[in-house]
Design an enzyme around this catalytic site. Structure first.
Site, PDB file in Angstrom:
ATOM      1  N   CYS A  95       0.906  -1.169   0.000  1.00 40.00           N
ATOM      2  CA  CYS A  95       0.000   0.000   0.000  1.00 40.00           C
ATOM      3  C   CYS A  95       0.929   1.199   0.000  1.00 40.00           C
ATOM      4  CB  CYS A  95      -0.871  -0.007   1.241  1.00 40.00           C
ATOM      5  SG  CYS A  95      -1.934  -1.446   1.341  1.00 40.00           S
ATOM      6  N   ALA A  96       1.430   1.546  -1.162  1.00 38.74           N
ATOM      7  CA  ALA A  96       2.669   2.326  -1.213  1.00 38.74           C
ATOM      8  C   ALA A  96       2.490   3.839  -1.219  1.00 38.74           C
ATOM      9  CB  ALA A  96       3.462   1.917  -2.459  1.00 38.74           C
ATOM     10  N   ALA A  97       1.403   4.328  -1.823  1.00 41.59           N
ATOM     11  CA  ALA A  97       1.307   5.772  -2.090  1.00 41.59           C
ATOM     12  C   ALA A  97       0.961   6.558  -0.813  1.00 41.59           C
ATOM     13  CB  ALA A  97       0.250   6.012  -3.139  1.00 41.59           C
TER      14      ALA A  97
ATOM     15  N   LYS B 173       7.464   5.396   2.577  1.00 41.39           N
ATOM     16  CA  LYS B 173       8.161   4.157   2.933  1.00 41.39           C
ATOM     17  C   LYS B 173       8.822   3.536   1.699  1.00 41.39           C
ATOM     18  CE  LYS B 173       5.005   3.709   6.777  1.00 41.39           C
ATOM     19  NZ  LYS B 173       4.167   4.847   6.354  1.00 41.39           N
TER      20      LYS B 173
ATOM     21  N   ASP C  92      -0.320   0.112  -5.317  1.00 42.74           N
ATOM     22  CA  ASP C  92      -1.409   0.834  -4.650  1.00 42.74           C
ATOM     23  C   ASP C  92      -2.600   0.792  -5.589  1.00 42.74           C
ATOM     24  OD1 ASP C  92      -1.331   3.090  -2.139  1.00 42.74           O
ATOM     25  OD2 ASP C  92      -3.039   3.234  -3.517  1.00 42.74           O
TER      26      ASP C  92
ATOM     27  N   ASP D 116      -5.249  -3.806  -6.988  1.00 41.32           N
ATOM     28  CA  ASP D 116      -5.797  -4.157  -5.686  1.00 41.32           C
ATOM     29  C   ASP D 116      -4.911  -5.239  -5.061  1.00 41.32           C
ATOM     30  OD1 ASP D 116      -7.263  -5.155  -3.562  1.00 41.32           O
ATOM     31  OD2 ASP D 116      -9.175  -4.876  -4.590  1.00 41.32           O
TER      32      ASP D 116
ATOM     33  N   ASP E  73       1.542  -1.310   4.711  1.00 48.31           N
ATOM     34  CA  ASP E  73       1.169  -0.090   5.448  1.00 48.31           C
ATOM     35  C   ASP E  73      -0.311   0.090   5.189  1.00 48.31           C
ATOM     36  OD1 ASP E  73       1.216   2.266   6.836  1.00 48.31           O
ATOM     37  OD2 ASP E  73       2.167   3.440   5.246  1.00 48.31           O
TER      38      ASP E  73
ATOM     39  N   CYS F 134      -1.203   3.278  11.180  1.00 47.67           N
ATOM     40  CA  CYS F 134      -1.055   4.500  11.996  1.00 47.67           C
ATOM     41  C   CYS F 134      -2.311   4.653  12.841  1.00 47.67           C
ATOM     42  CB  CYS F 134      -0.809   5.719  11.113  1.00 47.67           C
ATOM     43  SG  CYS F 134      -2.041   5.957   9.823  1.00 47.67           S
TER      44      CYS F 134
HETATM   45  C1  SAM Z   1      -1.580   4.393   4.869  1.00 44.43           C
HETATM   46  S1  SAM Z   1      -1.668   4.718   3.161  1.00 44.43           S
HETATM   47  C2  SAM Z   1      -0.066   4.287   2.610  1.00 44.43           C
HETATM   48  C3  SAM Z   1       1.012   5.302   2.903  1.00 44.43           C
HETATM   49  C4  SAM Z   1       2.332   4.957   2.267  1.00 44.43           C
HETATM   50  N1  SAM Z   1       2.789   3.640   2.601  1.00 44.43           N
HETATM   51  C5  SAM Z   1       3.434   5.945   2.651  1.00 44.43           C
HETATM   52  O1  SAM Z   1       4.244   5.643   3.520  1.00 44.43           O
HETATM   53  O2  SAM Z   1       3.474   7.025   2.056  1.00 44.43           O
HETATM   54  C6  SAM Z   1      -2.629   3.380   2.608  1.00 44.43           C
HETATM   55  C7  SAM Z   1      -2.693   3.214   1.113  1.00 44.43           C
HETATM   56  O3  SAM Z   1      -3.379   1.986   0.826  1.00 44.43           O
HETATM   57  C8  SAM Z   1      -3.992   2.116  -0.422  1.00 44.43           C
HETATM   58  N2  SAM Z   1      -4.966   1.022  -0.527  1.00 44.43           N
HETATM   59  C9  SAM Z   1      -6.170   0.908   0.082  1.00 44.43           C
HETATM   60  N3  SAM Z   1      -6.761  -0.255  -0.248  1.00 44.43           N
HETATM   61  C10 SAM Z   1      -5.921  -0.901  -1.085  1.00 44.43           C
HETATM   62  C11 SAM Z   1      -5.957  -2.143  -1.767  1.00 44.43           C
HETATM   63  N4  SAM Z   1      -7.021  -2.966  -1.638  1.00 44.43           N
HETATM   64  N5  SAM Z   1      -4.920  -2.493  -2.539  1.00 44.43           N
HETATM   65  C12 SAM Z   1      -3.849  -1.661  -2.676  1.00 44.43           C
HETATM   66  N6  SAM Z   1      -3.760  -0.460  -2.052  1.00 44.43           N
HETATM   67  C13 SAM Z   1      -4.772  -0.098  -1.264  1.00 44.43           C
HETATM   68  C14 SAM Z   1      -4.557   3.503  -0.399  1.00 44.43           C
HETATM   69  O4  SAM Z   1      -4.774   3.978  -1.712  1.00 44.43           O
HETATM   70  C15 SAM Z   1      -3.450   4.275   0.323  1.00 44.43           C
HETATM   71  O5  SAM Z   1      -2.598   4.901  -0.588  1.00 44.43           O
END
Ligand code: SAM
Length: 478
Positions: free
Chosen positions: A290-292, A296, A311, A337, A352, A405
Site C-alpha cells: 500500500c505504497a502511495a 516508505k 497501490d 488491488d 502499510d 497509523c
Molecule cells: C496508509 S496509506 C499508505 C502510505 C504509504 N505507505 C506511505 O508511507 O506514504 C494506505 C494506502 O493503501 C492504499 N490502498 C487501500 N486499499 C488498497 C488495496 N485494496 N490495494 C492496494 N492499495 C490499497 C490507499 O490507496 C493508500 O494509498
C-alpha cells in the site's frame, strides 16, 4: 494496558438538540458561487472566511478528508479564486477549528442558551470559523466578528440572525480567557467514543495525555538520505534518537534547503520506523503493498532493494512517482488491488495498511470527526484479508512488516495475534530495541512497535510527540 476510574465527560454536539446524520454532501454554509460573487469578493478577507466555513462543513457534516478539500481535484473547490496567502489563511482557520472543535462548540453553546434556531443550523459553520480565530489565532477580534456577520448576511435563511451572530461572537471575545482556561485539558476535543476506547486500551492517564497532545500543532519531521546532523544544523532543527530530523518551521516545505535537491522527504518519525524494521537489503525483491504517496517506498529504494510499489489509487501513485523522481530513487510502480495482486514470491513485504488513522490526529485533526466507530471493524477486516494475501506472496524464509497509523488494537495487537493463530507457518520476529535503534519505550511486551502521541515529551512543546503507530515483523518458516 490499564484501566482507571475517572471518565471523560461524555458530550454530543451541544450546539444542536439532536445531531444530524453525516451526509456526503458539499452543501456547506453557502453555495460556492455566492462565496465568489462580486460583492463578496470586494470585501478583503471575506472570501477566505466563507471558504473556511464551507470547508469546515464539508469535513464535519460531509465527512470529507481535510486534505481532499485542499486538493486541486476537489469538486467543487471551495478555494478557487483565492490567492496563495488566502488559501494559507483558510488552512490555518480550518485546521485549528477542527483541532479544537469540541471546545469551540462548548463555548458557543454556553453563549447560545437555546442552541441554534432550526431554520439556521448552517450558522454553525461561520460561527465555528470565527470562534477559531477569536480563541486560537492572532486575528483581530473585530475583523473576525465583522467578517462573520457579513458572511451570515449573504446566506438568505441566516441573514435575519446576523445580530445574534454579532452578539455571540462579541461575548465570546469578552469571555475568551474563561473559555481558554476550560480549553487547556483537551478533553472537550476528543469525541467521546474515541476517548472511551483509549481509556479502555491505555488507561485514563494515557488517554488524557494523548488528547492533550492532539491540541498541539505538530513539528515537521524529515527523513534524510544521510548526515542527519548536517541537515539538522542547516535547517535549524534537532536530530531525534531514531535519526529523523525535527523542525519547527513555518516555511513552505518546497522552499527549505535540500528539498529541490531531493535530500530528504517529509515523514513523521514514527512512520519512518516500519520500513526500517523490514531491514531491506540491496537487490532483495520487496513489495510495498500500500505504497502511495511513497514515504516508505523511498526508504526501501534508498536501501537499494528492488521495490514494487503497489497501490490501488492511480492518483496517489502519481504523487509517489513525483516524489521518487525528486528524490532520484527508483521503484516499479503497479496500480492494482492488493487482494488480487499476483507475482512471484517476494523476499520481504511491507503492508502499510489503510486504517482509521487515529494515531495521526495531531497532523490530521479531521480524523477525529470523520471516522465513526463502525469504520474500525470494516478496516480491520480489510487488513485481515491483506495480511493473508501478503502471506501467500512471501517466499519461505521471507518476512512481512505489517503496520498501521492507528491507536486501535483491532488494527494492531489483536490483528497480528489473530494472524499468527491462523498461519502457524509464520512466527513473530520481535524487535530488539537497542540493537535496532528503536527506543525501548516504543516496543511492547510482545516485541512489536507501539508508539503513542504522548511519547517523546519535550521541554519545548513544539518539539514534542510522535504519531501513534503499530508495527509487527513476522517471518515465514523455511
Ligand atoms: C496508509 S496509506 C499508505 C502510505 C504509504 N505507505 C506511505 O508511507 O506514504 C494506505 C494506502 O493503501 C492504499 N490502498 C487501500 N486499499 C488498497 C488495496 N485494496 N490495494 C492496494 N492499495 C490499497 C490507499 O490507496 C493508500 O494509498
Amino acid at each position: 494496558m490499564t484501566r482507571d476510574s475517572k471518565p471523560f465527560p461524555s458530550r454530543a454536539n451541544p450546539l444542536r438538540a439532536k445531531a444530524r446524520p453525516r451526509t456526503a454532501t458539499r452543501q456547506g454554509f453557502i453555495p460556492a458561487e455566492v462565496a465568489r460573487d462580486a460583492e463578496a469578493a470586494k470585501v478583503p478577507g471575506l472570501p477566505a472566511r466563507l471558504a473556511a466555513a464551507n470547508v469546515i462543513a464539508d469535513v464535519v457534516q460531509g465527512g470529507h478528508r481535510l486534505e481532499d478539500c485542499f486538493s486541486p481535484l476537489a469538486v467543487p473547490s471551495r478555494l478557487s479564486g483565492l490567492e496563495g496567502r488566502d488559501v494559507a489563511l483558510v488552512r490555518s482557520i480550518v485546521t485549528v477549528a477542527l483541532r479544537r472543535l469540541g471546545v469551540i462548540r462548548h463555548a458557543l453553546a454556553s453563549l447560545l442558551d437555546k442552541g441554534l434556531p432550526r431554520q439556521a443550523v448552517r450558522l454553525e459553520w461561520p460561527l465555528i470559523a470565527a470562534a477559531a480565530q477569536i480563541l486560537f489565532l492572532d486575528a483581530a477580534d473585530h475583523a473576525a466578528v465583522d467578517l462573520a456577520v457579513r458572511a451570515v448576511r449573504l446566506e438568505p435563511k441566516s441573514a435575519p440572525l446576523a445580530g445574534l451572530v454579532n452578539a455571540v461572537l462579541r461575548n465570546l471575545a469578552r469571555r475568551r480567557e474563561e473559555f481558554l482556561t476550560q480549553a487547556q485539558t483537551g478533553e472537550f476535543d476528543t469525541p467521546p467514543w474515541l476517548a472511551q476506547r483509549w481509556r479502555k486500551t491505555y488507561g485514563e492517564a494515557a488517554a488524557r495525555a494523548i488528547s492533550a497532545m492532539h491540541m498541539l500543532e505538530p513539528p515537521l519531521d524529515l527523513t534524510v538520505k544521510s548526515e542527519p546532523g548536517v541537515w539538522a544544523e542547516r535547517l535549524d532543527g534537532i536530530v531525534l534518537p531514531t535519526d529523523s530530523v525535527r523542525l519547527v518551521s513555518r516555511t513552505a516545505i518546497a522552499e527549505l534547503a535540500g528539498y529541490a535537491e531531493g535530500e530528504w522527504w517529509v515523514q513523521d518519525a514514527a512512520a519512518a520506523l516500519p520500513a526500517r524494521l523490514l531491514g531491506a537489503r540491496a537487490e532483495e525483491r520487496v513489495l510495498d503493498m500500500c505504497a502511495a504517496p511513497g514515504g516508505k517506498t523511498a526508504q526501501l529504494a534508498q536501501a537499494r532493494a528492488i521495490v514494487t510499489a503497489l497501490d490501488r489509487s492511480a492518483e496517489r501513485l502519481k504523487l509517489l512517482a513525483a516524489n521518487m523522481e525528486r528524490l532520484g530513487l527508483h521503484a516499479d510502480i503497479a496500480v492494482g488491488d492488493a487482494m488480487s495482486y499476483a507475482a512471484p514470491p517476494f523476499d520481504a513485504i511491507l503492508i502499510d495498511a489503510p486504517c482509521s488513522a487515529t494515531g495521526t490526529i495531531r497532523r490530521h485533526p479531521d480524523v477525529a470527526w470523520t471516522k465513526k466507530p463502525g469504520d474500525i471493524d470494516a478496516l480491520a477486516s480489510l487488513q485481515t484479508r491483506m495480511l493473508d494475501r501478503a502471506a501467500a506472496l512471501t517466499r519461505p524464509g521471507g518476512r512481512i512488516v505489517y503496520c498501521t497509523c492507528s491507536l486501535e488494537p483491532e488494527e494492531g495487537e489483536l490483528q497480528i495475534a489473530a494472524f499468527l493463530r491462523r498461519n502457524p507457518d509464520f512466527k513473530r520476529q520481535p524487535i530488539i530495541a537497542a540493537a535496532e535503534g528503536v527506543p525501548a519505550e516504543f516496543v511492547n511486551a510482545d516485541g512489536d512497535l507501539r508508539t503513542l502521541p504522548l511519547h517523546w515529551p519535550a521541554d519545548d512543546p513544539r518539539l514534542a510527540g510522535i504519531d501513534g503507530f503499530f508495527a509487527a515483523r513476522i517471518v515465514r518458516q523455511e
